[in-house]
Design a protein around this motif. Sequence first.
Motif, PDB file in Angstrom:
ATOM      1  N   VAL A  70      -8.095   6.476  31.568  1.00  0.00           N
ATOM      2  CA  VAL A  70      -8.438   7.857  31.259  1.00  0.00           C
ATOM      3  C   VAL A  70      -8.872   7.953  29.794  1.00  0.00           C
ATOM      4  O   VAL A  70      -8.221   7.368  28.917  1.00  0.00           O
ATOM      5  CB  VAL A  70      -7.232   8.795  31.504  1.00  0.00           C
ATOM      6  CG1 VAL A  70      -7.587  10.244  31.210  1.00  0.00           C
ATOM      7  CG2 VAL A  70      -6.710   8.644  32.931  1.00  0.00           C
ATOM      8  N   ALA A  71      -9.965   8.655  29.536  1.00  0.00           N
ATOM      9  CA  ALA A  71     -10.414   8.962  28.175  1.00  0.00           C
ATOM     10  C   ALA A  71     -10.017  10.400  27.853  1.00  0.00           C
ATOM     11  O   ALA A  71     -10.146  11.292  28.696  1.00  0.00           O
ATOM     12  CB  ALA A  71     -11.924   8.795  28.062  1.00  0.00           C
ATOM     13  N   PHE A  72      -9.523  10.600  26.641  1.00  0.00           N
ATOM     14  CA  PHE A  72      -9.071  11.915  26.194  1.00  0.00           C
ATOM     15  C   PHE A  72      -9.842  12.352  24.965  1.00  0.00           C
ATOM     16  O   PHE A  72     -10.217  11.531  24.132  1.00  0.00           O
ATOM     17  CB  PHE A  72      -7.589  11.875  25.805  1.00  0.00           C
ATOM     18  CG  PHE A  72      -6.661  11.494  26.909  1.00  0.00           C
ATOM     19  CD1 PHE A  72      -6.205  12.441  27.808  1.00  0.00           C
ATOM     20  CD2 PHE A  72      -6.228  10.189  27.044  1.00  0.00           C
ATOM     21  CE1 PHE A  72      -5.334  12.092  28.820  1.00  0.00           C
ATOM     22  CE2 PHE A  72      -5.353   9.835  28.055  1.00  0.00           C
ATOM     23  CZ  PHE A  72      -4.909  10.788  28.941  1.00  0.00           C
ATOM     24  N   GLU A  73     -10.026  13.672  24.848  1.00  0.00           N
ATOM     25  CA  GLU A  73     -10.585  14.233  23.622  1.00  0.00           C
ATOM     26  C   GLU A  73      -9.940  15.590  23.381  1.00  0.00           C
ATOM     27  O   GLU A  73      -9.812  16.390  24.313  1.00  0.00           O
ATOM     28  CB  GLU A  73     -12.102  14.380  23.709  1.00  0.00           C
ATOM     29  CG  GLU A  73     -12.719  14.780  22.379  1.00  0.00           C
ATOM     30  CD  GLU A  73     -14.227  14.686  22.391  1.00  0.00           C
ATOM     31  OE1 GLU A  73     -14.749  13.613  22.029  1.00  0.00           O
ATOM     32  OE2 GLU A  73     -14.864  15.690  22.756  1.00  0.00           O
ATOM     33  N   ALA A  74      -9.520  15.816  22.142  1.00  0.00           N
ATOM     34  CA  ALA A  74      -8.990  17.115  21.713  1.00  0.00           C
ATOM     35  C   ALA A  74      -9.971  17.714  20.716  1.00  0.00           C
ATOM     36  O   ALA A  74     -10.349  17.059  19.737  1.00  0.00           O
ATOM     37  CB  ALA A  74      -7.624  16.948  21.061  1.00  0.00           C
ATOM     38  N   ARG A  75     -10.378  18.954  20.988  1.00  0.00           N
ATOM     39  CA  ARG A  75     -11.325  19.655  20.133  1.00  0.00           C
ATOM     40  C   ARG A  75     -10.709  20.976  19.665  1.00  0.00           C
ATOM     41  O   ARG A  75     -10.093  21.689  20.457  1.00  0.00           O
ATOM     42  CB  ARG A  75     -12.623  19.958  20.894  1.00  0.00           C
ATOM     43  CG  ARG A  75     -13.394  18.710  21.284  1.00  0.00           C
ATOM     44  CD  ARG A  75     -14.523  19.010  22.268  1.00  0.00           C
ATOM     45  NE  ARG A  75     -14.065  19.504  23.558  1.00  0.00           N
ATOM     46  CZ  ARG A  75     -13.562  18.747  24.532  1.00  0.00           C
ATOM     47  NH1 ARG A  75     -13.447  17.450  24.376  1.00  0.00           N
ATOM     48  NH2 ARG A  75     -13.176  19.283  25.666  1.00  0.00           N
ATOM     49  N   VAL A  76     -10.927  21.299  18.402  1.00  0.00           N
ATOM     50  CA  VAL A  76     -10.498  22.594  17.866  1.00  0.00           C
ATOM     51  C   VAL A  76     -11.650  23.569  18.077  1.00  0.00           C
ATOM     52  O   VAL A  76     -12.748  23.367  17.569  1.00  0.00           O
ATOM     53  CB  VAL A  76     -10.141  22.486  16.370  1.00  0.00           C
ATOM     54  CG1 VAL A  76      -9.740  23.858  15.821  1.00  0.00           C
ATOM     55  CG2 VAL A  76      -9.028  21.468  16.150  1.00  0.00           C
ATOM     56  N   LEU A  77     -11.400  24.621  18.869  1.00  0.00           N
ATOM     57  CA  LEU A  77     -12.418  25.626  19.183  1.00  0.00           C
ATOM     58  C   LEU A  77     -12.397  26.801  18.222  1.00  0.00           C
ATOM     59  O   LEU A  77     -13.439  27.386  17.930  1.00  0.00           O
ATOM     60  CB  LEU A  77     -12.224  26.151  20.605  1.00  0.00           C
ATOM     61  CG  LEU A  77     -12.210  25.124  21.732  1.00  0.00           C
ATOM     62  CD1 LEU A  77     -11.971  25.815  23.057  1.00  0.00           C
ATOM     63  CD2 LEU A  77     -13.501  24.338  21.757  1.00  0.00           C
ATOM     64  N   CYS A  78     -11.197  27.175  17.781  1.00  0.00           N
ATOM     65  CA  CYS A  78     -11.020  28.312  16.877  1.00  0.00           C
ATOM     66  C   CYS A  78      -9.991  27.926  15.829  1.00  0.00           C
ATOM     67  O   CYS A  78      -9.085  27.135  16.110  1.00  0.00           O
ATOM     68  CB  CYS A  78     -10.503  29.546  17.623  1.00  0.00           C
ATOM     69  SG  CYS A  78     -11.549  30.072  18.994  1.00  0.00           S
ATOM     70  N   ARG A  79     -10.135  28.493  14.637  1.00  0.00           N
ATOM     71  CA  ARG A  79      -9.197  28.177  13.554  1.00  0.00           C
ATOM     72  C   ARG A  79      -8.879  29.444  12.781  1.00  0.00           C
ATOM     73  O   ARG A  79      -9.764  30.263  12.511  1.00  0.00           O
ATOM     74  CB  ARG A  79      -9.802  27.128  12.632  1.00  0.00           C
ATOM     75  CG  ARG A  79      -8.924  26.811  11.427  1.00  0.00           C
ATOM     76  CD  ARG A  79      -9.142  25.431  10.905  1.00  0.00           C
ATOM     77  NE  ARG A  79      -8.463  24.454  11.746  1.00  0.00           N
ATOM     78  CZ  ARG A  79      -8.675  23.141  11.659  1.00  0.00           C
ATOM     79  NH1 ARG A  79      -9.545  22.665  10.791  1.00  0.00           N
ATOM     80  NH2 ARG A  79      -8.026  22.311  12.445  1.00  0.00           N
ATOM     81  N   ALA A  80      -7.597  29.586  12.413  1.00  0.00           N
ATOM     82  CA  ALA A  80      -7.160  30.718  11.601  1.00  0.00           C
ATOM     83  C   ALA A  80      -7.923  30.737  10.280  1.00  0.00           C
ATOM     84  O   ALA A  80      -8.282  29.690   9.743  1.00  0.00           O
ATOM     85  CB  ALA A  80      -5.656  30.624  11.346  1.00  0.00           C
ATOM     86  N   ALA A  81      -8.184  31.936   9.768  1.00  0.00           N
ATOM     87  CA  ALA A  81      -8.880  32.125   8.485  1.00  0.00           C
ATOM     88  C   ALA A  81      -8.046  33.062   7.617  1.00  0.00           C
ATOM     89  O   ALA A  81      -8.422  34.212   7.372  1.00  0.00           O
ATOM     90  CB  ALA A  81     -10.279  32.673   8.722  1.00  0.00           C
ATOM     91  N   PRO A  82      -6.878  32.599   7.147  1.00  0.00           N
ATOM     92  CA  PRO A  82      -5.950  33.479   6.431  1.00  0.00           C
ATOM     93  C   PRO A  82      -6.514  34.048   5.135  1.00  0.00           C
ATOM     94  O   PRO A  82      -6.040  35.085   4.669  1.00  0.00           O
ATOM     95  CB  PRO A  82      -4.742  32.578   6.166  1.00  0.00           C
ATOM     96  CG  PRO A  82      -5.260  31.188   6.273  1.00  0.00           C
ATOM     97  CD  PRO A  82      -6.386  31.240   7.249  1.00  0.00           C
ATOM     98  N   GLU A  83      -7.546  33.415   4.587  1.00  0.00           N
ATOM     99  CA  GLU A  83      -8.149  33.955   3.364  1.00  0.00           C
ATOM    100  C   GLU A  83      -8.810  35.311   3.603  1.00  0.00           C
ATOM    101  O   GLU A  83      -9.014  36.082   2.673  1.00  0.00           O
ATOM    102  CB  GLU A  83      -9.165  32.949   2.778  1.00  0.00           C
ATOM    103  CG  GLU A  83     -10.400  32.700   3.622  1.00  0.00           C
ATOM    104  CD  GLU A  83     -10.215  31.734   4.801  1.00  0.00           C
ATOM    105  OE1 GLU A  83     -11.203  31.552   5.526  1.00  0.00           O
ATOM    106  OE2 GLU A  83      -9.108  31.187   4.991  1.00  0.00           O
ATOM    107  N   ARG A  84      -9.110  35.624   4.876  1.00  0.00           N
ATOM    108  CA  ARG A  84      -9.717  36.917   5.228  1.00  0.00           C
ATOM    109  C   ARG A  84      -8.687  37.932   5.716  1.00  0.00           C
ATOM    110  O   ARG A  84      -9.016  39.093   5.921  1.00  0.00           O
ATOM    111  CB  ARG A  84     -10.781  36.724   6.317  1.00  0.00           C
ATOM    112  CG  ARG A  84     -12.018  36.007   5.825  1.00  0.00           C
ATOM    113  CD  ARG A  84     -13.242  36.207   6.724  1.00  0.00           C
ATOM    114  NE  ARG A  84     -12.982  36.598   8.088  1.00  0.00           N
ATOM    115  CZ  ARG A  84     -12.905  35.740   9.129  1.00  0.00           C
ATOM    116  NH1 ARG A  84     -13.056  34.455   8.950  1.00  0.00           N
ATOM    117  NH2 ARG A  84     -12.674  36.201  10.338  1.00  0.00           N
ATOM    118  N   GLY A  85      -7.468  37.497   5.951  1.00  0.00           N
ATOM    119  CA  GLY A  85      -6.423  38.393   6.436  1.00  0.00           C
ATOM    120  C   GLY A  85      -5.431  37.634   7.290  1.00  0.00           C
ATOM    121  O   GLY A  85      -5.736  36.536   7.772  1.00  0.00           O
TER     122      GLY A  85
END
Length: 129
Positions: free
Chosen positions: A88-103
């Motif tokens: 089995v081949a696996f991949e983890a991707r980050v789709l969204c990320r927090a932007a605390p500098e904006r709030g």
Amino acid sequence: MSPTVGFSVTHRRYVPYAHAHYGGNLVDGAYGLALFGDVATDLSIHTDGDESLLAGYSTVEFLAPIQAGDVVEVTATLTRVGNRSRDVAFEARVLCRAAPERGPSAADVLDPPLVATRASATVVVPAPA
């Protein structure tokens, strides 16, 4: 369904702040590997009607951090079918990320997604009864 090379399963999950272990709200690499175990179980249920056992990883690459506040997508793809073993081949991707500098609740959709982790592993299904 019989196991077919190329079949894949994908899960998405929000990474809660309670999972941050390091500065910068980083989570440990084992977090991604646990997600790989979950998606491998789902894949095995679909292909073999059994949860299977993950026998071992042949490669693991940590390419970018996973952080608390991320939305992560993990995919398991069947790459080889043996009598009882499956690669089995696996991949983890980050789709969204927090932007605390904006709030405190601000976040961004990453386009393209950030590939965080890749791995290859072998799972084993029980012998027929």
